[in-house]
Design an enzyme around this catalytic site. Structure first.
Site, PDB file in Angstrom:
ATOM      1  N   HIS A 195     -20.378  38.310 148.358  1.00  0.00           N
ATOM      2  CA  HIS A 195     -19.976  38.101 149.752  1.00  0.00           C
ATOM      3  C   HIS A 195     -18.697  37.282 149.831  1.00  0.00           C
ATOM      4  O   HIS A 195     -17.731  37.647 150.501  1.00  0.00           O
ATOM      5  CB  HIS A 195     -21.088  37.416 150.543  1.00  0.00           C
ATOM      6  CG  HIS A 195     -20.835  37.393 152.019  1.00  0.00           C
ATOM      7  ND1 HIS A 195     -19.998  36.472 152.622  1.00  0.00           N
ATOM      8  CD2 HIS A 195     -21.279  38.193 153.008  1.00  0.00           C
ATOM      9  CE1 HIS A 195     -19.951  36.710 153.915  1.00  0.00           C
ATOM     10  NE2 HIS A 195     -20.720  37.751 154.182  1.00  0.00           N
TER      11      HIS A 195
ATOM     12  N   GLU B  16     -15.140  38.244 151.243  1.00  0.00           N
ATOM     13  CA  GLU B  16     -14.572  37.202 152.097  1.00  0.00           C
ATOM     14  C   GLU B  16     -14.164  35.954 151.312  1.00  0.00           C
ATOM     15  O   GLU B  16     -14.225  34.845 151.833  1.00  0.00           O
ATOM     16  CB  GLU B  16     -15.576  36.830 153.189  1.00  0.00           C
ATOM     17  CG  GLU B  16     -15.914  37.989 154.114  1.00  0.00           C
ATOM     18  CD  GLU B  16     -16.914  37.623 155.201  1.00  0.00           C
ATOM     19  OE1 GLU B  16     -17.179  36.415 155.382  1.00  0.00           O
ATOM     20  OE2 GLU B  16     -17.418  38.540 155.877  1.00  0.00           O
TER      21      GLU B  16
END
Length: 263
Positions: free
Chosen positions: A147, A178
């Protein structure tokens, strides 16, 4: 079963029913089995996902704070909270913040560690994944999508890749949606190995939800699959969330047992 004791499994959550059952549900089942004398409860930290599940499916899943209040009303005095988060990031911090006001209201309240906490955890995760990966091939890179976060624990992803390489699997690369390293860094490392013609894409997330289905393997031109194909790589997608790996589920159970003092 001692109804005054409970184990609370806390996940970010997902609205994808298929991966929910195979990942979070599978982890929860093994946690419940490991603590047969404790009542089992579920909570999600994503309010958005809880609201969606309520509106779409009629599922009423509490936040960690709500679940703890429910346990207090039921007379529970001893709670083990086990998160299914991968890193000690923002969601874990949120969980700790939600649990803290309840700490003095239980006789005992303990919180288990996320998946990647100690150096031993990184090696255990690598072993769990490698046990189910194919053998290394010179022409193939196995790329995991994590993530990523702005939280200071983001270097966990780079450390995880280093452990794979230290174990001799330099074909394993890790990028994030991200955070750093991103897809650009993965592509640069791919370019350093001209013999690689093929990529296998896998999520480094507990569930294979939106990020896995869209950002990793989606048909849009900016997905990792499309970007790699545009560069001439053959791409295969293995949408298997970490919760589907037996060794990963065992790690979460081990963390919960440690929190309960029952190792």
């Amino acid at each position: 079963m001692d109804e005054k004791k409970a184990i609370l499994a806390v996940s970010f959550g997902t609205s994808h029913a298929d991966t929910l059952a195979r990942t979070i549900g599978a982890i929860e089942a093994e946690l419940a089995a490991a603590f047969p004398k404790r009542a089992f409860r579920r909570a999600f930290t994503s309010g958005m996902i809880c609201r969606k599940l309520k509106a779409r499916d009629g599922l009423d899943i509490p936040s960690a704070a709500e679940a703890l209040e429910d346990l207090l009303r039921e007379g529970c005095t001893d709670v083990v909270i086990q998160p299914t988060h991968v890193i000690n990031g923002e969601e874990y911090d949120k969980l700790l913040a939600q649990a803290e006001p309840c700490r003095g209201r239980f006789a005992r309240l303990s919180v288990g560690a996320p998946l990647l906490t100690t150096v031993e955890d990184y090696h255990a995760l690598a072993a769990a994944v490698l046990a189910e990966l194919p053998e290394e091939r010179e022409d193939t890179a196995i790329i995991f999508m994590g993530h990523g976060t702005e939280h200071y624990v983001n270097p966990s992803y780079a450390q995880m890749e280093y452990v794979f390489h230290d174990l001799g699997r330099r074909d394993v690369l890790i990028g994030t949606v991200e955070g750093y390293p991103a897809l650009e860094q993965v592509l640069r490392r791919m370019g350093e190995r001209p013999e690689v013609k093929r990529a296998v894409l896998c999520p480094l997330m507990v569930v294979a939800g939106d990020h896995a289905k869209n950002d990793l393997a989606g048909a849009d031109e900016d997905s990792w699959k499309s970007r790699l194909e545009s560069l001439g790589y053959e791409v295969l997608c293995n949408l298997k969330g970490l919760g589907e790996y037996r060794g990963v589920r065992e790690m979460f159970v081990g963390h919960a047992l440690a929190a309960a003092g029952e190792e």
